[in-house]
Design a protein around this motif. Sequence first.
Motif, PDB file in Angstrom:
ATOM      1  N   ASP A 105       0.805  -1.212   0.000  1.00  0.00           N
ATOM      2  CA  ASP A 105       0.000   0.000   0.000  1.00  0.00           C
ATOM      3  C   ASP A 105       0.842   1.268   0.000  1.00  0.00           C
ATOM      4  N   ASP A 106       2.053   1.179   0.555  1.00  0.00           N
ATOM      5  CA  ASP A 106       2.893   2.365   0.680  1.00  0.00           C
ATOM      6  C   ASP A 106       4.348   1.919   0.752  1.00  0.00           C
ATOM      7  N   TYR A 107       5.279   2.873   0.553  1.00  0.00           N
ATOM      8  CA  TYR A 107       6.701   2.553   0.482  1.00  0.00           C
ATOM      9  C   TYR A 107       7.483   3.686   1.128  1.00  0.00           C
ATOM     10  N   LEU A 108       8.255   3.352   2.142  1.00  0.00           N
ATOM     11  CA  LEU A 108       9.055   4.335   2.871  1.00  0.00           C
ATOM     12  C   LEU A 108      10.519   3.919   2.801  1.00  0.00           C
ATOM     13  N   ILE A 109      11.389   4.866   2.443  1.00  0.00           N
ATOM     14  CA  ILE A 109      12.808   4.558   2.253  1.00  0.00           C
ATOM     15  C   ILE A 109      13.595   4.811   3.536  1.00  0.00           C
ATOM     16  N   LYS A 110      14.467   3.857   3.887  1.00  0.00           N
ATOM     17  CA  LYS A 110      15.391   4.033   5.012  1.00  0.00           C
ATOM     18  C   LYS A 110      16.556   4.922   4.567  1.00  0.00           C
ATOM     19  N   PRO A 111      17.104   5.751   5.459  1.00  0.00           N
ATOM     20  CA  PRO A 111      16.591   6.042   6.798  1.00  0.00           C
ATOM     21  C   PRO A 111      15.343   6.915   6.719  1.00  0.00           C
ATOM     22  N   PHE A 112      14.450   6.744   7.653  1.00  0.00           N
ATOM     23  CA  PHE A 112      13.185   7.461   7.649  1.00  0.00           C
ATOM     24  C   PHE A 112      12.997   8.136   9.009  1.00  0.00           C
ATOM     25  N   SER A 113      12.122   9.118   9.039  1.00  0.00           N
ATOM     26  CA  SER A 113      11.799   9.755  10.315  1.00  0.00           C
ATOM     27  C   SER A 113      10.626   9.009  10.941  1.00  0.00           C
ATOM     28  N   VAL A 114      10.628   8.923  12.247  1.00  0.00           N
ATOM     29  CA  VAL A 114       9.521   8.277  12.952  1.00  0.00           C
ATOM     30  C   VAL A 114       8.210   8.996  12.639  1.00  0.00           C
ATOM     31  N   GLU A 115       8.264  10.316  12.532  1.00  0.00           N
ATOM     32  CA  GLU A 115       7.058  11.090  12.252  1.00  0.00           C
ATOM     33  C   GLU A 115       6.451  10.704  10.912  1.00  0.00           C
ATOM     34  N   GLU A 116       7.321  10.480   9.911  1.00  0.00           N
ATOM     35  CA  GLU A 116       6.803  10.107   8.595  1.00  0.00           C
ATOM     36  C   GLU A 116       6.186   8.711   8.635  1.00  0.00           C
ATOM     37  N   LEU A 117       6.837   7.788   9.335  1.00  0.00           N
ATOM     38  CA  LEU A 117       6.283   6.441   9.447  1.00  0.00           C
ATOM     39  C   LEU A 117       4.915   6.489  10.130  1.00  0.00           C
ATOM     40  N   LEU A 118       4.801   7.249  11.196  1.00  0.00           N
ATOM     41  CA  LEU A 118       3.519   7.357  11.899  1.00  0.00           C
ATOM     42  C   LEU A 118       2.457   7.983  11.002  1.00  0.00           C
ATOM     43  N   ALA A 119       2.867   8.943  10.166  1.00  0.00           N
ATOM     44  CA  ALA A 119       1.912   9.566   9.243  1.00  0.00           C
ATOM     45  C   ALA A 119       1.405   8.538   8.230  1.00  0.00           C
ATOM     46  N   ARG A 120       2.321   7.719   7.680  1.00  0.00           N
ATOM     47  CA  ARG A 120       1.903   6.683   6.726  1.00  0.00           C
ATOM     48  C   ARG A 120       0.991   5.663   7.409  1.00  0.00           C
ATOM     49  N   LEU A 121       1.298   5.365   8.666  1.00  0.00           N
ATOM     50  CA  LEU A 121       0.484   4.405   9.410  1.00  0.00           C
ATOM     51  C   LEU A 121      -0.905   4.976   9.680  1.00  0.00           C
ATOM     52  N   ARG A 122      -0.972   6.271   9.951  1.00  0.00           N
ATOM     53  CA  ARG A 122      -2.291   6.903  10.153  1.00  0.00           C
ATOM     54  C   ARG A 122      -3.129   6.834   8.887  1.00  0.00           C
ATOM     55  N   VAL A 123      -2.490   6.983   7.724  1.00  0.00           N
ATOM     56  CA  VAL A 123      -3.220   6.851   6.459  1.00  0.00           C
ATOM     57  C   VAL A 123      -3.826   5.454   6.350  1.00  0.00           C
ATOM     58  N   ALA A 124      -3.021   4.446   6.675  1.00  0.00           N
ATOM     59  CA  ALA A 124      -3.493   3.060   6.580  1.00  0.00           C
ATOM     60  C   ALA A 124      -4.633   2.790   7.555  1.00  0.00           C
ATOM     61  N   THR A 125      -4.512   3.284   8.794  1.00  0.00           N
ATOM     62  CA  THR A 125      -5.549   3.010   9.781  1.00  0.00           C
ATOM     63  C   THR A 125      -6.819   3.818   9.514  1.00  0.00           C
ATOM     64  N   ARG A 126      -6.680   5.011   8.948  1.00  0.00           N
ATOM     65  CA  ARG A 126      -7.880   5.774   8.560  1.00  0.00           C
ATOM     66  C   ARG A 126      -8.644   5.026   7.484  1.00  0.00           C
ATOM     67  N   ARG A 127      -7.897   4.415   6.568  1.00  0.00           N
ATOM     68  CA  ARG A 127      -8.536   3.630   5.512  1.00  0.00           C
ATOM     69  C   ARG A 127      -9.284   2.445   6.130  1.00  0.00           C
ATOM     70  N   LEU A 128      -8.669   1.793   7.103  1.00  0.00           N
ATOM     71  CA  LEU A 128      -9.323   0.671   7.775  1.00  0.00           C
ATOM     72  C   LEU A 128     -10.586   1.144   8.491  1.00  0.00           C
ATOM     73  N   ALA A 129     -10.487   2.268   9.190  1.00  0.00           N
ATOM     74  CA  ALA A 129     -11.630   2.786   9.927  1.00  0.00           C
ATOM     75  C   ALA A 129     -12.761   3.165   8.983  1.00  0.00           C
ATOM     76  N   ALA A 130     -12.401   3.756   7.832  1.00  0.00           N
ATOM     77  CA  ALA A 130     -13.416   4.167   6.860  1.00  0.00           C
ATOM     78  C   ALA A 130     -14.112   2.960   6.249  1.00  0.00           C
ATOM     79  N   ASP A 131     -13.355   1.873   6.065  1.00  0.00           N
ATOM     80  CA  ASP A 131     -13.914   0.674   5.450  1.00  0.00           C
ATOM     81  C   ASP A 131     -14.676  -0.194   6.439  1.00  0.00           C
ATOM     82  N   SER A 132     -14.435  -0.001   7.739  1.00  0.00           N
ATOM     83  CA  SER A 132     -15.029  -0.870   8.759  1.00  0.00           C
ATOM     84  C   SER A 132     -16.542  -0.766   8.755  1.00  0.00           C
ATOM     85  N   GLY A 133     -17.186  -1.900   8.599  1.00  0.00           N
ATOM     86  CA  GLY A 133     -18.635  -1.945   8.644  1.00  0.00           C
ATOM     87  C   GLY A 133     -19.315  -1.366   7.430  1.00  0.00           C
TER      88      GLY A 133
END
Length: 238
Positions: A105-133
């Motif tokens: 779903d997404d691709y992050l290059i090392k070295p990466f910032s923790v903030e960017e990883l958390l932002a990408r993860l929020r995108v993924a979880t928002r998608r899950l929340a939107a699709d739930s139910g």
Amino acid sequence: MTDAAEGHGAFTVLIVEDDNAVKSLIATALKVQGYRLLEAGTGGAALLEATTKNPDVIILDLGLPDADGIDLIRQVRTWSHTPIIVVSARTEDADKVAALDAGADDYLIKPFSVEELLARLRVATRRLAADSGTDRDGPVYENGDLRIDYAARTVTLAGEEVHLTPIEYKLLALLARNTGKVLTHNAILKEVWGNALASDLPSLRVFMATLRKKIERDPAHPAYLQTHVGIGYRMLRK
């Protein structure tokens, strides 16, 4: 599995990484945010965790000691739509395209910032929340001011109808059904044009430009259609 704190505790993340320092960095950042965690250092262990624990999101390094991460993505995609965020030292566009075409779903290059990883993860979880139910392929799609009525094949923005060509509509509907996911040029060409010929790529870019002009209030700073240069496009969740 660690106990979840408040916040993102509803989501379980599987970290697949053989570098203990990187794994520890990711795990620490996610624990602070309240995610539940699973960990694996090999492809075999990752498949076992994914099949038995059913994580909500997978964070995956491509360079595993017993498997290539791209092959692992393909295996997971035979039975699961779990969001997969690749975290890799491979920087070539060809590697990104291969991973995304395999189903990441997404691709992050090392070295990466923790903030960017958390932002990408929020995108993924928002998608899950939107699709739930909900039925992701249901009759109506709503995202901010954007509304698509799939049955009527109509698009409105803030209540005003947007007139699209058939190909513009196909592009928008495809991206909408994959909100939050980066779709490669090849994937889009196969779905909309029926093939992935390099000669059709300029046409895709033209259609995306005209589509952006029609649905973005400021096409130079798009709120919906995000370009990943050399890779593809993503519909952002508003």
